[in-house]
Write a protein that holds these residues in place. Structure first.
Motif, PDB file in Angstrom:
ATOM      1  N   GLU A   1       0.850  -1.193   0.000  1.00 26.29           N
ATOM      2  CA  GLU A   1       0.000   0.000   0.000  1.00 26.29           C
ATOM      3  C   GLU A   1       0.885   1.243   0.000  1.00 26.29           C
ATOM      4  N   LEU A   2       0.664   2.153  -0.947  1.00 26.97           N
ATOM      5  CA  LEU A   2       1.434   3.389  -1.036  1.00 26.97           C
ATOM      6  C   LEU A   2       0.728   4.470  -0.234  1.00 26.97           C
ATOM      7  N   THR A   3       1.459   5.149   0.654  1.00 29.70           N
ATOM      8  CA  THR A   3       0.827   6.069   1.596  1.00 29.70           C
ATOM      9  C   THR A   3       1.383   7.482   1.552  1.00 29.70           C
ATOM     10  N   ALA A   4       2.540   7.715   0.959  1.00 33.68           N
ATOM     11  CA  ALA A   4       3.145   9.050   0.950  1.00 33.68           C
ATOM     12  C   ALA A   4       4.045   9.181  -0.271  1.00 33.68           C
ATOM     13  N   LEU A   5       4.277  10.434  -0.691  1.00 35.96           N
ATOM     14  CA  LEU A   5       5.061  10.706  -1.897  1.00 35.96           C
ATOM     15  C   LEU A   5       5.773  12.046  -1.750  1.00 35.96           C
ATOM     16  N   TYR A   6       7.051  12.071  -2.153  1.00 34.54           N
ATOM     17  CA  TYR A   6       7.795  13.337  -2.156  1.00 34.54           C
ATOM     18  C   TYR A   6       8.946  13.230  -3.152  1.00 34.54           C
ATOM     19  N   PHE A   7       9.055  14.238  -4.041  1.00 34.51           N
ATOM     20  CA  PHE A   7      10.158  14.293  -4.984  1.00 34.51           C
ATOM     21  C   PHE A   7      10.997  15.536  -4.729  1.00 34.51           C
ATOM     22  N   LEU A   8      12.321  15.322  -4.622  1.00 30.71           N
ATOM     23  CA  LEU A   8      13.264  16.427  -4.451  1.00 30.71           C
ATOM     24  C   LEU A   8      13.448  17.206  -5.743  1.00 30.71           C
ATOM     25  N   ASN A   9      13.407  16.504  -6.855  1.00 34.34           N
ATOM     26  CA  ASN A   9      13.583  17.079  -8.184  1.00 34.34           C
ATOM     27  C   ASN A   9      12.933  16.112  -9.174  1.00 34.34           C
ATOM     28  N   PRO A  10      12.946  16.382 -10.471  1.00 38.24           N
ATOM     29  CA  PRO A  10      12.250  15.488 -11.405  1.00 38.24           C
ATOM     30  C   PRO A  10      12.743  14.051 -11.410  1.00 38.24           C
ATOM     31  N   ASP A  11      13.965  13.786 -10.924  1.00 34.58           N
ATOM     32  CA  ASP A  11      14.520  12.433 -10.969  1.00 34.58           C
ATOM     33  C   ASP A  11      14.514  11.714  -9.626  1.00 34.58           C
ATOM     34  N   THR A  12      14.714  12.428  -8.531  1.00 32.62           N
ATOM     35  CA  THR A  12      14.925  11.816  -7.221  1.00 32.62           C
ATOM     36  C   THR A  12      13.698  12.002  -6.340  1.00 32.62           C
ATOM     37  N   GLY A  13      13.155  10.878  -5.840  1.00 28.20           N
ATOM     38  CA  GLY A  13      11.965  10.959  -5.007  1.00 28.20           C
ATOM     39  C   GLY A  13      11.810   9.758  -4.110  1.00 28.20           C
ATOM     40  N   PHE A  14      10.784   9.806  -3.278  1.00 23.98           N
ATOM     41  CA  PHE A  14      10.520   8.783  -2.275  1.00 23.98           C
ATOM     42  C   PHE A  14       9.031   8.456  -2.259  1.00 23.98           C
ATOM     43  N   VAL A  15       8.705   7.189  -1.982  1.00 25.09           N
ATOM     44  CA  VAL A  15       7.339   6.794  -1.656  1.00 25.09           C
ATOM     45  C   VAL A  15       7.368   6.096  -0.306  1.00 25.09           C
ATOM     46  N   GLY A  16       6.317   6.323   0.469  1.00 25.32           N
ATOM     47  CA  GLY A  16       6.136   5.627   1.728  1.00 25.32           C
ATOM     48  C   GLY A  16       5.151   4.497   1.553  1.00 25.32           C
ATOM     49  N   VAL A  17       5.330   3.425   2.319  1.00 21.46           N
ATOM     50  CA  VAL A  17       4.452   2.268   2.237  1.00 21.46           C
ATOM     51  C   VAL A  17       3.957   1.918   3.632  1.00 21.46           C
ATOM     52  N   ALA A  18       3.007   0.991   3.697  1.00 24.08           N
ATOM     53  CA  ALA A  18       2.420   0.581   4.971  1.00 24.08           C
ATOM     54  C   ALA A  18       2.641  -0.906   5.182  1.00 24.08           C
ATOM     55  N   GLY A  19       3.008  -1.261   6.425  1.00 25.51           N
ATOM     56  CA  GLY A  19       3.021  -2.651   6.827  1.00 25.51           C
ATOM     57  C   GLY A  19       4.277  -3.421   6.519  1.00 25.51           C
ATOM     58  N   ASN A  20       5.073  -2.970   5.549  1.00 30.20           N
ATOM     59  CA  ASN A  20       6.288  -3.683   5.186  1.00 30.20           C
ATOM     60  C   ASN A  20       7.377  -3.420   6.216  1.00 30.20           C
ATOM     61  N   ASP A  21       8.398  -4.307   6.266  1.00 31.00           N
ATOM     62  CA  ASP A  21       9.499  -4.093   7.197  1.00 31.00           C
ATOM     63  C   ASP A  21      10.211  -2.769   6.919  1.00 31.00           C
ATOM     64  N   LYS A  22      10.416  -2.445   5.646  1.00 22.71           N
ATOM     65  CA  LYS A  22      11.102  -1.211   5.268  1.00 22.71           C
ATOM     66  C   LYS A  22      10.091  -0.280   4.604  1.00 22.71           C
ATOM     67  N   LEU A  23       9.931   0.907   5.191  1.00 26.87           N
ATOM     68  CA  LEU A  23       8.769   1.740   4.882  1.00 26.87           C
ATOM     69  C   LEU A  23       9.007   2.792   3.818  1.00 26.87           C
ATOM     70  N   LEU A  24      10.203   2.884   3.253  1.00 28.43           N
ATOM     71  CA  LEU A  24      10.476   3.885   2.226  1.00 28.43           C
ATOM     72  C   LEU A  24      11.139   3.250   1.023  1.00 28.43           C
ATOM     73  N   ARG A  25      10.795   3.769  -0.168  1.00 29.53           N
ATOM     74  CA  ARG A  25      11.470   3.420  -1.404  1.00 29.53           C
ATOM     75  C   ARG A  25      12.015   4.699  -2.033  1.00 29.53           C
ATOM     76  N   LYS A  26      13.175   4.620  -2.651  1.00 32.12           N
ATOM     77  CA  LYS A  26      13.819   5.784  -3.257  1.00 32.12           C
ATOM     78  C   LYS A  26      14.131   5.513  -4.722  1.00 32.12           C
ATOM     79  N   THR A  27      13.927   6.523  -5.568  1.00 33.03           N
ATOM     80  CA  THR A  27      14.293   6.451  -6.973  1.00 33.03           C
ATOM     81  C   THR A  27      15.227   7.601  -7.314  1.00 33.03           C
ATOM     82  N   THR A  28      16.142   7.356  -8.233  1.00 29.68           N
ATOM     83  CA  THR A  28      17.019   8.416  -8.742  1.00 29.68           C
ATOM     84  C   THR A  28      16.961   8.501 -10.262  1.00 29.68           C
ATOM     85  N   ASP A  29      16.028   7.757 -10.875  1.00 30.73           N
ATOM     86  CA  ASP A  29      15.921   7.757 -12.331  1.00 30.73           C
ATOM     87  C   ASP A  29      14.494   8.061 -12.794  1.00 30.73           C
TER      88      ASP A  29
END
Length: 268
Positions: free
Chosen positions: A179-207
């Motif tokens: 389940e995706l619960t939060a979203l934030y992008f620093l710039n057009p390429d680099t950003g984060f999504v938050g998730v629920a219930g998983n052991d690790k609660l953040l995902r990061k992209t740089t592309d």
């Protein structure tokens, strides 16, 4: 100066305002009968917000809410007949996007009129919602979900949408099991999504959202509610348990990074 959305039992249409960097807060009751789910400072005195109000029991009416005096007084317009709005993101006082249970809408006249630019039905879902928007120049992102009766695990498909033309058109770029619960992008390429219930609660992209890596923010059975970076290196997340955990109580958490989201330290 800042605000918190703070619906409380018995006081559902309330925000909190600070003018001393968060040392003290005062109540502002919205006289537009709307929960403020998301807000944005658009100019020195103009604030936009979105939410919804309850009509006839559980039926919702989505609202676009605005203040011309830094949040002291508010007015609103109803934009959707039956569904709540969750997020907004504006390029300037005239042009921006709002998102909710019906999809994504775009305005070029300060919210007087809205054009639907993406709908959950575009992907053949009978129902769904767009939970969060994040815009940077021509590029923007959104997290969304659609009800899929053929999904045996959760009943929902979760995915990220992307635009490259200021929100006029959108494409699905990535699907997630969590389940995706939060979203934030620093710039057009680099950003984060938050998730629920998983052991690790953040995902990061740089592309630009094509690939995602897990962070070291490990809190099983919790969810990320919000992500914010005041600078390129320093960022914060806040969240809560997804259900009551007797061994942990019901405490919220705050996590901080000082290396651009590579490592996080968590506080109760």
């Amino acid at each position: 100066m800042g605000y918190l959305q703070a619906p409380l039992a018995g006081y559902p249409f309330l925000i909190l305002k600070t003018e001393d960097a968060g040392e003290t807060w005062r109540d502002i009751f919205l006289d537009v009968n709307a929960h403020a789910r998301d807000l944005q400072f658009v100019s020195d005195s103009l604030v936009y917000a979105v939410g919804g109000d309850s009509r006839f029991g559980s039926v919702m009416a989505g609202k676009f809410i605005y203040s011309y005096d830094l949040g002291e007084t508010w007015d609103s317009t109803i934009n959707t007949s039956n569904d709540e709005l969750f997020s907004l993101s504006f390029y300037d006082p005239d042009t921006g996007l709002i998102a909710g249970e019906e999809g994504i809408f775009r305005t070029v006249d300060s919210g007087k009129t809205w054009l639907p630019v993406w709908n959950v039905g575009d992907l053949n879902y009978n129902s769904g919602r767009v939970l969060k928007l994040s815009l940077h120049g021509q590029t923007g992102y959104a997290i969304a979900e659609g009800r899929n009766p053929n999904n045996p695990f959760t009943g929902f498909d979760r995915f990220i949408l992307k635009t490259s033309d200021q929100g006029i058109t959108w494409d699905t770029i990535k699907s997630f099991h969590e389940e995706l619960t939060a979203l934030y992008f620093l710039n057009p390429d680099t950003g984060f999504v938050g998730v629920a219930g998983n052991d690790k609660l953040l995902r990061k992209t740089t592309d630009g959202g094509l690939t995602w890596t897990e962070s070291n923010l490990e809190l099983p059975f919790y969810r990320v509610n919000s992500i914010h970076f005041p600078s390129h290196h320093t960022g914060y997340t806040v969240g809560e348990p997804i259900s009551y955990l007797p061994e942990r109580g019901s405490s919220f958490f705050i996590s901080k990074t000082t290396d651009g989201g590579e490592n996080w330290e968590t506080y109760d």
